[in-house]
Design a protein around this motif. Structure first.
Motif, PDB file in Angstrom:
ATOM      1  N   ILE A   1       0.517   8.747  -4.738  1.00 19.67           N
ATOM      2  CA  ILE A   1       0.937   7.352  -4.847  1.00 19.67           C
ATOM      3  C   ILE A   1       1.979   7.157  -5.937  1.00 19.67           C
ATOM      4  CG2 ILE A   1      -1.275   6.536  -4.005  1.00 19.67           C
ATOM      5  CD1 ILE A   1      -2.047   5.791  -6.824  1.00 19.67           C
ATOM      6  N   THR A   2       2.206   8.150  -6.788  1.00 20.79           N
ATOM      7  CA  THR A   2       3.237   8.036  -7.813  1.00 20.79           C
ATOM      8  C   THR A   2       4.526   8.760  -7.421  1.00 20.79           C
ATOM      9  OG1 THR A   2       2.384  10.001  -8.962  1.00 20.79           O
ATOM     10  CG2 THR A   2       1.506   7.869  -9.631  1.00 20.79           C
TER      11      THR A   2
ATOM     12  N   THR B   1      -5.279  -0.779  -8.661  1.00 19.79           N
ATOM     13  CA  THR B   1      -4.576   0.156  -7.805  1.00 19.79           C
ATOM     14  C   THR B   1      -5.404   1.416  -7.572  1.00 19.79           C
ATOM     15  OG1 THR B   1      -2.447  -0.651  -8.634  1.00 19.79           O
ATOM     16  CG2 THR B   1      -2.446   1.485  -7.530  1.00 19.79           C
TER      17      THR B   1
ATOM     18  N   ARG C   1      -6.476   2.348  -3.758  1.00 18.94           N
ATOM     19  CA  ARG C   1      -5.882   3.547  -3.164  1.00 18.94           C
ATOM     20  C   ARG C   1      -6.909   4.660  -2.927  1.00 18.94           C
ATOM     21  NH1 ARG C   1      -0.199   3.618  -3.672  1.00 18.94           N
ATOM     22  NH2 ARG C   1       0.503   1.450  -3.665  1.00 18.94           N
ATOM     23  N   THR C   2      -7.916   4.744  -3.781  1.00 13.40           N
ATOM     24  CA  THR C   2      -8.901   5.833  -3.653  1.00 13.40           C
ATOM     25  C   THR C   2     -10.155   5.411  -2.908  1.00 13.40           C
ATOM     26  OG1 THR C   2      -9.907   5.313  -5.811  1.00 13.40           O
ATOM     27  CG2 THR C   2      -8.097   6.908  -5.787  1.00 13.40           C
TER      28      THR C   2
ATOM     29  N   MET D   1       0.814  -1.209   0.000  1.00 17.06           N
ATOM     30  CA  MET D   1       0.000   0.000   0.000  1.00 17.06           C
ATOM     31  C   MET D   1       0.848   1.259   0.000  1.00 17.06           C
ATOM     32  SD  MET D   1      -3.198  -0.608  -0.140  1.00 17.06           S
ATOM     33  CE  MET D   1      -3.894   0.909   0.497  1.00 17.06           C
ATOM     34  N   LEU D   2       2.095   1.162   0.464  1.00 14.14           N
ATOM     35  CA  LEU D   2       2.921   2.349   0.595  1.00 14.14           C
ATOM     36  C   LEU D   2       3.930   2.496  -0.532  1.00 14.14           C
ATOM     37  CD1 LEU D   2       3.572   2.283   4.446  1.00 14.14           C
ATOM     38  CD2 LEU D   2       1.974   3.730   3.195  1.00 14.14           C
TER      39      LEU D   2
ATOM     40  N   VAL E   1      -4.566  12.022  -3.973  1.00  9.56           N
ATOM     41  CA  VAL E   1      -4.170  10.631  -3.726  1.00  9.56           C
ATOM     42  C   VAL E   1      -3.428  10.057  -4.922  1.00  9.56           C
ATOM     43  CG1 VAL E   1      -5.050   8.299  -3.361  1.00  9.56           C
ATOM     44  CG2 VAL E   1      -6.010  10.198  -2.067  1.00  9.56           C
TER      45      VAL E   1
END
Length: 259
Positions: free
Chosen positions: A125-126, A60, A64-65, A3-4, A121
């Motif tokens: 995440i990128t 993803t 993530r969202t 997740m990280l 978000v």
């Protein structure tokens, strides 16, 4: 991929982290100026179009969202039930008062959370933490000691889940993990807090011993460059914000906070 871990594929992954922060900030500031459903809806629609070309895998995106998709409707519902009443009142029961004004405010709140949260978000995440530290120190000229300390702390965030699992297994092996859930969580949280302080102190001492606290200007192994595509990302963010504001003003829904 955990997740990280940052997403390293797609056009967003090639942007400088400073450009990503700037793009998210532009949209956020503009949407915070007014609380109306039109500007947030237009911005959200344009963002969803851009997300389709982001190259981020669908799974993803959903994972993530997910917190944003859950929190936004809940916030909108709460605002609709307890927001300021105006116009026709449809339901009134104790503190609950649903009216035209509260429904419009709830819709605007939900759309604004989505329009602000989703791009933030997806851009976050990128971002690779090391690239972010390089950009903050080299492009924004933030203090190197502050940047490197933040980078070290961010790198340790991923250990929280592992530490929590290790504490759970250790307490279970000692036969003290079957008590009340609240009591177990409080005790385990305090143990994790103490462990984090000890680890942070050791890391700070190690960094100080290696000269990270020196006032001498640092050199950087990887230069952070602001390229044309980074300026283009800022331009696209400004265009999205401008279109959202223009449409809201044209239809007469633009409502500056405080007026």
């Amino acid at each position: 991929m955990t997740m990280l871990e940052p997403v390293r594929t797609g056009p967003l992954a090639t942007l400088n982290p400073v450009a990503k922060l700037g793009a998210a900030l532009i949209v956020t500031v503009v949407l915070l100026v007014s609380i109306d459903p039109v500007s947030a809806a237009v911005a959200l629609a344009l963002e969803l179009v851009l997300v389709a070309f982001s190259g981020i895998p669908l799974r993803t995106l959903v994972v993530r969202t997910a917190p944003i998709w859950i929190a936004a409707p809940l916030a909108g519902l709460t605002t609709a039930l307890y927001g300021r009443a105006s116009g026709t009142i449809y339901l009134q029961w104790w503190a609950v008062e649903v009216s035209d004004g509260s429904l419009q405010l709830g819709l605007a709140t939900m759309l604004r959370i989505l329009a602000i949260g989703l791009p933030a978000v997806l851009l976050f995440i990128t971002i690779d933490p090391t690239d972010l530290a390089d950009g903050l120190a080299q492009l924004l000229r933030l203090p190197a000691r502050f940047v490197l300390g933040g980078l070290a702390g961010l790198r340790l965030v991923g250990l929280f889940a592992e530490d929590w699992r290790a504490l759970t297994l250790a307490r279970r092996a000692r036969g003290i993990a079957e008590s009340g859930a609240v009591r177990r969580m409080l005790g385990q949280s305090f143990a994790l807090f103490v462990l984090s302080i000890r680890r942070g102190s050791k890391l700070a001492t190690a960094m100080e011993a290696r000269g990270f606290g020196s006032p001498t200007p640092r050199t950087w192994a990887r230069p952070s460059v602001f390229r044309g595509r980074d300026w283009a990302a800022l331009g696209i963010a400004a265009l999205v914000a401008a279109i959202a504001v223009t449409v809201a003003v044209v239809v007469g829904s633009w409502n500056v906070l405080g007026r």
